[in-house]
Scaffold this active site. Structure first.
Site, PDB file in Angstrom:
ATOM      1  N   CYS A  64     -13.169  20.637  11.630  1.00 47.64           N
ATOM      2  CA  CYS A  64     -13.619  21.110  10.310  1.00 47.64           C
ATOM      3  C   CYS A  64     -12.704  20.699   9.154  1.00 47.64           C
ATOM      4  O   CYS A  64     -12.558  19.519   8.876  1.00 47.64           O
ATOM      5  CB  CYS A  64     -13.833  22.615  10.382  1.00 47.64           C
ATOM      6  SG  CYS A  64     -14.801  23.256   9.023  1.00 47.64           S
ATOM      7  N   GLU A  96     -17.297  23.034  16.586  1.00 44.88           N
ATOM      8  CA  GLU A  96     -16.068  23.846  16.549  1.00 44.88           C
ATOM      9  C   GLU A  96     -16.307  25.208  17.216  1.00 44.88           C
ATOM     10  O   GLU A  96     -17.324  25.853  16.962  1.00 44.88           O
ATOM     11  CB  GLU A  96     -15.646  24.072  15.089  1.00 44.88           C
ATOM     12  CG  GLU A  96     -14.319  24.783  14.939  1.00 44.88           C
ATOM     13  CD  GLU A  96     -13.880  24.941  13.480  1.00 44.88           C
ATOM     14  OE1 GLU A  96     -14.683  25.406  12.644  1.00 44.88           O
ATOM     15  OE2 GLU A  96     -12.735  24.578  13.162  1.00 44.88           O
ATOM     16  N   LYS A 104      -6.132  23.424  16.357  1.00 45.00           N
ATOM     17  CA  LYS A 104      -6.256  23.200  14.903  1.00 45.00           C
ATOM     18  C   LYS A 104      -4.940  23.594  14.235  1.00 45.00           C
ATOM     19  O   LYS A 104      -4.417  24.692  14.460  1.00 45.00           O
ATOM     20  CB  LYS A 104      -7.410  24.048  14.374  1.00 45.00           C
ATOM     21  CG  LYS A 104      -7.794  23.806  12.927  1.00 45.00           C
ATOM     22  CD  LYS A 104      -9.039  24.647  12.591  1.00 45.00           C
ATOM     23  CE  LYS A 104      -9.588  24.385  11.207  1.00 45.00           C
ATOM     24  NZ  LYS A 104     -10.802  25.218  10.952  1.00 45.00           N
TER      25      LYS A 104
END
Ligand SMILES: *[C@@H]1O[C@H](CO)[C@@H](O)[C@H](O)[C@H]1NC(C)=O
Ligand SMILES: *[C@@H]1O[C@H](CO)[C@@H](O)[C@H](O)[C@H]1NC(C)=O
Ligand SMILES: *[C@@H]1O[C@H](CO)[C@@H](O)[C@H](O)[C@H]1NC(C)=O
Ligand SMILES: *[C@@H]1O[C@H](CO)[C@@H](O)[C@H](O)[C@H]1NC(C)=O
Ligand SMILES: *[C@@H]1O[C@H](CO)[C@@H](O)[C@H](O)[C@H]1NC(C)=O
Ligand SMILES: *[C@@H]1O[C@H](CO)[C@@H](O)[C@H](O)[C@H]1NC(C)=O
Ligand SMILES: *[C@@H]1O[C@H](CO)[C@@H](O)[C@H](O)[C@H]1NC(C)=O
Ligand SMILES: *[C@@H]1O[C@H](CO)[C@@H](O)[C@H](O)[C@H]1NC(C)=O
Length: 368
Positions: free
Chosen positions: A216, A98, A182
């Site tokens: 994540c 990430e 995200k």
């Protein structure tokens, strides 16, 4: 505008404008099907990067950025070196953690007001975030073409007036198959990065099977987990920031125990391979519930083992786009709606509402 571009990518039409800036990668002369035809799909090698980017404080739990500046240019060059090394080791899919470009800003998740990371580091971080279509972006796309890999990577994206926690998947012919943000950055990450959109959660069918990506905590957030698992992936490229060694009981969400549980759970419920790319303890989980996974823990030298590898037999992949009789089916979705207790008010609340950060406001909070 942005969503229209995304639709173009998904429909495999002409590359959008932003890919034509700078030096676009040279397309190979062979079609993607011709490239993949020369691969041994019974022995498809996957590689997840576990080494840190350039100028990233070590050891892993060290969050002291005093006098340290991220280095996007150096990190892109290091990435090209790793892609080449992985390709020489037969890898056909290479994954990065990430926001590995330019590095996860350890310490950004912090309840203190004002948040000390913002005061000192935000301007540097904005400057070192990656712009799609820039020279650095094109270097990465060119590496995917030159070394014939599917390249999946996490990056802090600078676009217009915002930063995003972004992910991209570039095919060995240079085509951008996935470009997403995200959905909801985690905790104080949301003070730096702007939210993504629900329709940026998608899998793509490729000659090596169906591939999707999440970042994540998205692996355990209901909208992201359900929406992507409904799309039946064969290979899931998961990006996490950093994962220390097992056994540190003072840690909560950052522990190796928590991080690897999320990834192995995702592999089990989704019947998908999960590449858990993260600095430190990185793993590749086979599809389904299996004790036989591949893992390199954080205290193993990054110089000796910058990546973790695992081989999969891709000829057995489903390559389907949905499963009407699965756990993540439309039928299940109706069940969730019906099971949701009637006493809970039908109120959107504030948490899931779109949240954005403006670069000028962020820069103004910085002392440097
Ligand atoms: C499969 O790939 C690995 C490298 O990832 C290589 O070491 C091995 O020899 C290959 N096996 C076959 C049967 O080609
Ligand atoms: C990064 O590289 C670009 C050229 O690609 C250069 O213009 C820029 O100054 C470099 N940035 C830094 C901080 O060295
Ligand atoms: C998966 O499906 C797509 C489109 O349906 C196809 O182009 C691709 O070759 C398939 N991949 C495999 C591994 O069968
Ligand atoms: C490395 O960390 C693992 C836990 O992640 C631990 O079991 C092992 O003993 C450690 N090895 C060394 C040499 O410290
Ligand atoms: C365990 O985590 C704490 C942070 O809570 C950190 O300060 C410490 O260095 C870690 N211990 C080890 C052995 O990594
Ligand atoms: C574990 O999985 C790897 C990769 O598929 C395989 O080579 C190895 O034989 C498996 N080990 C056992 C004990 O099944
Ligand atoms: C790969 O999977 C296919 C389909 O499940 C199977 O027929 C074949 O024997 C497997 N090959 C190897 C080398 O494991
Ligand atoms: C940032 O600060 C400048 C003055 O330093 C001010 O003119 C500007 O309005 C501020 N921008 C925002 C978005 O707060």
């Amino acid at each position: 505008m942005y969503l229209a571009l995304l639709a173009l990518i998904k429909d495999n039409l002409a590359p959008p404008d932003w890919l034509q800036e700078g030096q676009a990668p040279e397309q190979g002369t062979r079609s993607i099907h011709e490239v993949v035809a020369s691969w041994d799909l019974t022995n498809l090698t996957l590689a997840a990067v576990r080494a840190p980017p350039v100028n990233w404080p070590l050891p892993i739990m060290n969050k002291d950025w005093d006098g340290v500046s991220p280095d996007l240019n150096g990190t892109v060059d290091l990435a090209v070196k790793f892609i080449k090394e992985a390709s020489q080791n037969n890898a056909r899919v290479v994954a990065f953690p990430e926001v590995w470009f330019p590095g996860y800003p350890k310490g950004v998740i912090n309840d203190e007001v004002p948040n000390p990371w913002f005061e000192y580091h935000v301007k540097d971080y904005i400057q070192n975030s990656l712009v799609v279509g820039s020279d650095n972006w094109n270097k990465l796309a060119q590496a995917a073409v030159d070394y014939e890999v599917y390249l999946g990577f996490g990056f802090s994206e600078k676009a217009d007036d915002h930063l995003y926690i972004a992910q991209a998947l570039i095919a060995p012919d240079g085509e951008v198959l996935i470009h997403r943000h995200k959905l909801r950055p985690t905790a104080q990450e949301r003070d730096l990065w702007t939210d993504g959109q629900l329709d940026e959660i998608y899998a793509v069918s490729t000659p090596i099977g169906r591939v999707g990506m999440l970042s994540c905590y998205e692996h355990i957030t209901p909208e992201a987990l359900f929406s992507l698992q409904a799309q039946t992936e064969d290979i899931h490229i998961g990006s996490w920031p950093y994962t220390p060694d097992f056994g540190n009981q003072s840690l909560t969400y950052e522990s190796a125990e928590a991080m690897t549980t999320f990834a192995s759970f995702y592999a089990a419920v989704g019947e998908t391979i999960v590449m858990q790319s993260t600095v430190g303890t990185a793993s590749i989980f086979p599809a389904g519930q299996s004790a036989n996974y591949t893992q390199i823990v954080a205290n193993v030298s990054f110089e000796e083992h910058p990546l973790v590898y695992r081989v999969a037999n891709a000829t057995g992949f489903r390559n389907t786009t949905y499963n009407k009789n699965g756990e993540f089916s439309w039928g299940s979705l109706q069940g969730i709606n019906r099971a949701f207790p009637a006493y809970i008010p039908k109120d959107m609340g504030t948490y899931v509402l779109y949240h954005e950060q403006n670069l000028q406001t962020l820069s103004n909070e910085s002392l440097v």
